[in-house]
Motif scaffolding. Structure first.
Motif, PDB file in Angstrom:
ATOM      1  N   ARG A 111      56.641  54.050  61.388  1.00 15.96           N
ATOM      2  CA  ARG A 111      56.223  52.668  61.675  1.00 15.96           C
ATOM      3  C   ARG A 111      57.411  51.740  61.908  1.00 15.96           C
ATOM      4  N   HIS A 115      56.236  50.100  65.358  1.00 16.16           N
ATOM      5  CA  HIS A 115      55.433  48.888  65.140  1.00 16.16           C
ATOM      6  C   HIS A 115      56.247  47.686  65.614  1.00 16.16           C
ATOM      7  N   PRO A 137      46.084  48.424  65.345  1.00 16.40           N
ATOM      8  CA  PRO A 137      47.174  48.842  66.239  1.00 16.40           C
ATOM      9  C   PRO A 137      46.657  49.044  67.662  1.00 16.40           C
ATOM     10  N   LEU A 229      47.932  53.930  56.400  1.00 17.37           N
ATOM     11  CA  LEU A 229      48.649  52.720  56.765  1.00 17.37           C
ATOM     12  C   LEU A 229      48.160  51.489  56.014  1.00 17.37           C
ATOM     13  N   GLU A 235      54.914  54.070  54.625  1.00 14.61           N
ATOM     14  CA  GLU A 235      54.870  55.521  54.850  1.00 14.61           C
ATOM     15  C   GLU A 235      55.781  56.282  53.878  1.00 14.61           C
TER      16      GLU A 235
END
Length: 270
Positions: A111, A115, A137, A229, A235
């Motif tokens: 991520r 992200h 997402p 998530l 994570e």
């Protein structure tokens, strides 16, 4: 990552003299090369200082970019152009600062790297477009098709992917259950970099698929990972071996295979 001179050096070590930072980063290089000298100090401190310098410089660079975006908006507003201008702000990748044992980008699909921000600011004249936040997402692959859709270009979009516009419905409220393209992330095998156990891309090509609040990561020929998530956004806890995993590993694998083959899939971008 060296922020420009000026008021944007806002974070801790970013304000230190350049020579001091370079010296600390050279000690860090020696640490990673296993050539640290006794006079360099405690290895843990060398590591911590370097990571702090890199992170603070990175965040100061972001502060600088943020200021420039503010200048752009102010100028567009001064010229009266925001009424008919759509502005999209996004990024190509994030950055690791030792969260998974390595620094940099292009080395994983965790991520921290994939992200990124996505802001779509429609023209102020388009009062028909809903405003809000989509927490689910989505994939940047859908961005070009979204722009074509929002600009109401009549010809069919030549871009791959689907418009994200259905995430906003006509009533002005958000409708996150409308499906878009599956959220797939990939990074190739870094053959030019020595094989390192902690850096996924040095071990083989890596792919990630988000489904039902979880991310499935497949490091080809090496290992699989699953993270929740919602409960574990950083994570840290791999739940690949958890009982009653939903979606199951079998379904994750099948969905990924279908997507890569270009076949229909039941996975939604959530």
């Amino acid at each position: 990552m060296r922020p420009p001179e000026g008021p944007h050096r806002l974070f801790g070590h970013a304000e230190r003299p350049h020579k001091e930072k370079i010296a600390a980063l050279k000690r860090y290089q020696r640490l990673n090369a296993h050539t640290l000298k006794p006079e360099d100090g405690d290895p843990a401190q060398v590591d911590r200082e370097a990571i702090d310098i890199l992170r603070d410089s990175y965040e100061s660079c972001i502060a600088y970019i943020d200021a420039q975006i503010g200048r752009l908006f102010a100028d567009l507003e001064r010229r009266g152009m925001l009424e008919n201008t759509m502005v999209v702000v996004t990024s190509d990748h994030g950055e690791h600062f030792n969260e998974h044992g390595f620094v940099g980008h292009g080395q994983s699909v965790y991520r921290r790297e994939v992200h990124v921000p996505l802001l779509i600011i429609p023209p102020s004249s388009r009062s028909d477009l809903a405003r809000g936040v989509v927490p689910e997402p989505v994939s940047l692959r859908d961005l070009p098709a979204t722009i074509v859709d929002l600009l109401a270009i009549k010809d069919r979009s030549p871009f791959p992917g689907s418009s994200l516009a259905p995430l906003w419905n006509s009533s002005g409220s958000l409708d996150p259950l409308q499906a878009t393209s599956p959220v797939l992330s990939e990074v190739g095998h870094k053959l030019h970099v020595p094989r390192m156990p902690l850096i996924p891309a040095t071990l083989g090509e890596v792919k990630a698929l988000i489904s039902d609040g979880k991310v499935y990561i497949q490091n080809k020929g090496v290992k699989e990972e699953v993270y929740d998530l919602n409960m574990d956004p950083l994570e840290k806890s791999n739940i690949v071996a958890a009982e009653n995993l939903d979606p199951s590993l079998t379904r994750f694998r099948a969905n990924l295979k279908e997507i890569l083959a270009g076949k229909p899939t039941e996975v939604k971008a959530r």
